[in-house]
Write an enzyme that holds these catalytic residues in place. Structure first.
Site, PDB file in Angstrom:
ATOM      1  N   ASP A  16      34.328  -9.773 -11.951  1.00 52.03           N
ATOM      2  CA  ASP A  16      34.700  -9.315 -10.481  1.00 52.03           C
ATOM      3  C   ASP A  16      36.083  -9.817 -10.354  1.00 52.03           C
ATOM      4  O   ASP A  16      36.559 -10.410 -11.495  1.00 52.03           O
ATOM      5  CB  ASP A  16      33.899 -10.134  -9.608  1.00 52.03           C
ATOM      6  CG  ASP A  16      33.964  -9.388  -8.285  1.00 52.03           C
ATOM      7  OD1 ASP A  16      32.830  -9.400  -7.322  1.00 52.03           O
ATOM      8  OD2 ASP A  16      34.836  -8.643  -7.880  1.00 52.03           O
TER       9      ASP A  16
HETATM   10  C1  GLC Z   1      35.716  -7.426  -5.035  1.00 54.43           C
HETATM   11  C2  GLC Z   1      34.232  -7.107  -5.064  1.00 54.43           C
HETATM   12  C3  GLC Z   1      33.858  -6.135  -6.113  1.00 54.43           C
HETATM   13  C4  GLC Z   1      34.859  -5.138  -6.078  1.00 54.43           C
HETATM   14  C5  GLC Z   1      36.319  -5.634  -6.523  1.00 54.43           C
HETATM   15  C6  GLC Z   1      37.316  -4.838  -6.675  1.00 54.43           C
HETATM   16  O1  GLC Z   1      35.933  -8.789  -4.767  1.00 54.43           O
HETATM   17  O2  GLC Z   1      33.295  -8.132  -4.961  1.00 54.43           O
HETATM   18  O3  GLC Z   1      32.556  -5.698  -5.704  1.00 54.43           O
HETATM   19  O4  GLC Z   1      34.437  -4.031  -6.889  1.00 54.43           O
HETATM   20  O5  GLC Z   1      36.486  -6.855  -5.786  1.00 54.43           O
HETATM   21  O6  GLC Z   1      37.767  -4.492  -5.175  1.00 54.43           O
END
Ligand code: GLC
Length: 739
Positions: free
Chosen positions: A269
């Site tokens: 993430d």
């Molecule tokens: C965020 C989310 C994830 C997302 C990523 C990119 O923190 O937890 O689900 O795809 O960042 O935006």
């Protein structure tokens, strides 16, 4: 003569052409040759890359892209959120929208709505539609679907997931992945694993039993890998057994890659990597990010400082870490490239088509759940009333915005109010806000110039003067509502809605409620109203779908993908106190274990407001007695269950019949019932069908921690044919006997 002369003259030309072509063919290296097997292309590309080029391939170069290998013509990989549609463009290196004018999308209903359809065919269409739009927008990876289990009604991101039951989530995620990936766009299942709350998400350490892990929290991920063939998986921010999930030896190396055979890319993430050695050794293949140390600080464009960037390179150059660890990651990223942006045969995609709008509308219509309908409150046929009051901010709020990374920039979002006006005519609709909240996303302040009391007074007046009142309330995408990054603080409707509802009912008892949310809410007013719908963040076609169901043009067929408890304390995660949720000193213990959702309420005989799998129709259904093809089964056999289903009402409708399994005398604690099959059956008025459902006996097993494997006991098993976890119409008992 002439012909033969021609032939002789042209012979050299033909030979020269052939030779040129032959040489041309020989000069196309295998990694660029689409006719070569992917594994051949991977090894050839790997052998040509320098150490620095390999390091560059496994970490971000910008918020949503990785650099590929320019020298070898291996393209950049472009990623985009999210589960419900293709997110707008961002600037290179921060969280600001790029404000392009060509990046709007079709906003599809949130995944709770898709789950509520209990329609896997629709999930395939849904995944395919987003895959088409992603392809057209030149995105190679869509960061979705999310399949974390709904454990507490407070979790800020439940709207992005598919409810409380692992079987339902598994059945709906597989077709979503297949539909998307047939466009040459990778789905990226998330967040692996145990991201069941947003509160303290980037520090919380989850302690959970193996039974609960394998029976509740991992099945949807396993199905996505082994049945869906997902090409990417995103690690979650939290820890499991004290180790961050994005580089967790047991979750990633052992379970995901070794046991399940996942051959795709495990990516972070954004900012969920925390250690170079762990990232190198424990299966992380691609580091995306927010800042250099995770979520809190960093310098801009710090991508070379990422854990899998310079720090990893230095450890390889010094011999501290073997280059083979890097090569394994590069192989997986290259495999992703050859499946996506180096696959010349993938389709070109399209976006914002009428078909996309149609899918968005059908998912919305099939996902809306009719929870209460007495005294013929619904449907509200056109012409039945002269004056319909539409009250509530959720009748007009653009709910595809906000909520965090799943936010969208829909080209169009038809609000419930617009849908109602379109359906009934402006002269029959009167609207007032009733209550107000802040701007989407991270705020809750009332917009300036609005006074709560005056909004209520106006609403009461409008209600009093109307023939019928429809209150559009629920949650929204504001912070500490249905929003990433934190959880709600309680289960109540926010922004003074409960008080307003009481006043509206007092002013006009002919009041119905349409709740729009991704989570359960408490309903103190439930006994005072005749009509109640649970609706969702429905996206671009919200208003059209809502009005079609309210007016009766479409008969509702949605079923709850999660239980609605009477009060928060009844919920399993909250029953065991703070150690269970939200955790104490950054650690939480899933003391509810395997008893999550209806597994808890039904086993503990706790009355829920509305049970999992519940949903009414504008028609009624009669269930016949269930029978099985035989009485005794071997573990590798499949039970053929059949029963009649009749549409005993006056209009067409669809019913999702559900099959729950109970074991008679298990040697361990088991839930009193577990969903093992479901089927959506459409029937005309008066029509009767023999419904046949197959249930694999192997699915009756439980995870036995003593043998670290699944165990199916010789015993009697009951198969309950039901219309919700609490409405069992017939039960068939069978016996399982190992040879
Ligand atoms: C965020 C989310 C994830 C997302 C990523 C990119 O923190 O937890 O689900 O795809 O960042 O935006």
């Amino acid at each position: 003569m002439k012909h033969s002369l021609f032939r002789i003259c042209s012979l050299p030309v033909i030979l020269l052409t052939l030779a040129t072509q032959l040489m041309a063919q020989e000069t196309v290296p295998p990694y660029l040759d689409d006719n070569q097997p992917i594994e051949t292309r991977i090894e050839d590309a790997l052998s040509r890359m320098t150490l620095k080029e390999k390091i560059a391939l496994i970490h971000a170069q910008s918020k949503f892209s990785t650099p590929g290998c320019p020298r070898l013509g291996i393209p950049e990989l472009w990623l985009s959120d999210g589960p419900h549609g293709v997110r707008m463009e961002f600037v290179w290196d921060d969280w600001n929208h790029a404000d392009w004018t060509n990046d709007s999308c079709t906003a599809y209903p949130a995944l709770t709505c898709l789950a509520a359809t209990f329609n896997p065919k629709l999930a395939f269409e849904y995944g395919n539609a987003i895959g088409q739009e992603a392809r057209y927008r030149k995105k190679d990876i869509i960061l979705g679907p999310g399949v974390n289990i709904y454990r507490t009604p407070l979790s800020g991101r439940n709207f992005e997931y598919m409810g409380e039951d692992p079987y339902l989530s598994s059945q709906m995620v597989v077709p979503y992945i297949k539909g998307m990936q047939q466009n040459g766009v990778a789905a990226c299942m998330k967040h692996f694993a145990l991201n069941n709350q947003e509160k303290n998400r980037d520090r919380i350490n989850v302690e959970v039993s193996d039974r609960a892990l394998f029976e509740i929290y991992l099945p949807a991920f396993k199905a996505g890998v082994q049945e869906g063939g997902v090409w990417a998986i995103m690690g979650s921010y939290n820890k499991y057994h004290g180790q961050y999930c994005s580089h967790n030896e047991r979750l990633v190396n052992q379970i995901l890659k070794k046991d399940w055979g996942f051959d795709g890319v495990m990516l972070t993430d954004w900012g969920s990597a925390h250690d170079t050695d762990e990232a190198a050794r424990y299966g992380l293949d691609l580091e995306m990010g927010t800042w250099t140390n995770g979520l809190t600080w960093g310098i801009s464009s710090a991508y070379d400082n990422y854990y899998l960037a310079q720090p990893f390179l230095k450890k390889i150059e010094s011999g501290e870490l073997p280059e083979s660890l890097l090569d394994e990651k590069v192989r997986r990223v290259l495999r992703l490239c050859f499946r996506t942006n180096m696959n010349r045969y993938r389709p070109y995609g399209c976006k914002l088509t009428p078909e996309h709008a149609d899918i968005a509308r059908r998912v919305a219509e099939e996902g809306i759940v009719l929870l209460k309908n007495e005294n013929h409150f619904f449907p509200i046929e056109k012409g039945r009333y002269q004056k319909i009051a539409v009250i509530g901010e959720n009748a007009v709020k653009q709910l595809s915005q906000g909520g965090g990374s799943s936010e969208l920039k829909p080209q169009r979002e038809i609000s419930p109010l617009e849908g109602m006006i379109e359906k009934y005519g402006r002269e029959h609709i009167v609207f007032t806000l009733g209550y107000a909240s802040g701007e989407p996303n991270y705020s809750n302040e009332l917009p300036s110039g609005l006074d709560a009391d005056s909004l209520v007074q106006e609403a009461v007046k409008v209600a009093r003067e109307a023939d019928v009142v429809l209150f559009f309330g629920g949650l929204n995408k504001n912070f500490q509502q249905d929003c990433e990054g934190d959880d709600r603080r309680n289960m109540d409707l926010p922004f003074g809605q409960n008080e307003l509802i009481e006043k509206l009912i007092e002013a006009n008892p002919n009041t119905g409620i349409i709740l729009i949310s991704g989570n359960a809410v408490s309903m103190p007013w439930i006994s005072q109203i005749d009509g109640l719908m649970q609706s969702w963040y429905l996206g671009s076609q919200a208003g059209t779908a809502t009005a079609n169901v309210i007016s009766g043009e479409v008969s509702p067929s949605g079923k709850l993908p999660f239980s609605i408890p009477v009060k928060l304390e009844d919920n399993s995660a909250h029953y065991f106190g703070e150690e269970s949720y939200p955790g104490v000193n950054n650690t939480q213990y899933y003391k509810d274990d395997i008893l999550v959702g209806y597994r808890w309420y039904d086993t503990k005989k706790i009355k829920s407001r509305f049970p999992f799998g519940y949903g009414l129709s504008y028609t009624t259904f009669q269930y016949g007695k269930a029978s099985t093809d035989k009485k005794s089964y071997q573990p590798d056999e499949t039970v053929k269950l059949s029963f009649t289903l009749k549409n005993s009402g006056k209009r067409a409708g669809a019913e999702t019949v559900q099959v729950y399994m109970s074991q008679k005398k298990p040697s361990v604690l088991r839930p009193v019932k577990e969903l093992k099959a479901f089927k959506k059956v459409c029937l005309q008025p008066g029509e009767e069908q023999v419904v046949e459902i197959e249930v694999p006996v192997a699915s009756f097993a439980f995870y036995d921690e003593g043998i670290a494997d699944w165990k199916l006991e010789n015993d009697k098993y009951m198969l309950h044919v039901a219309s919700s976890s609490r409405q069992i119409h017939s039960t068939a008992t069978i016996e399982v006997k190992n040879k």
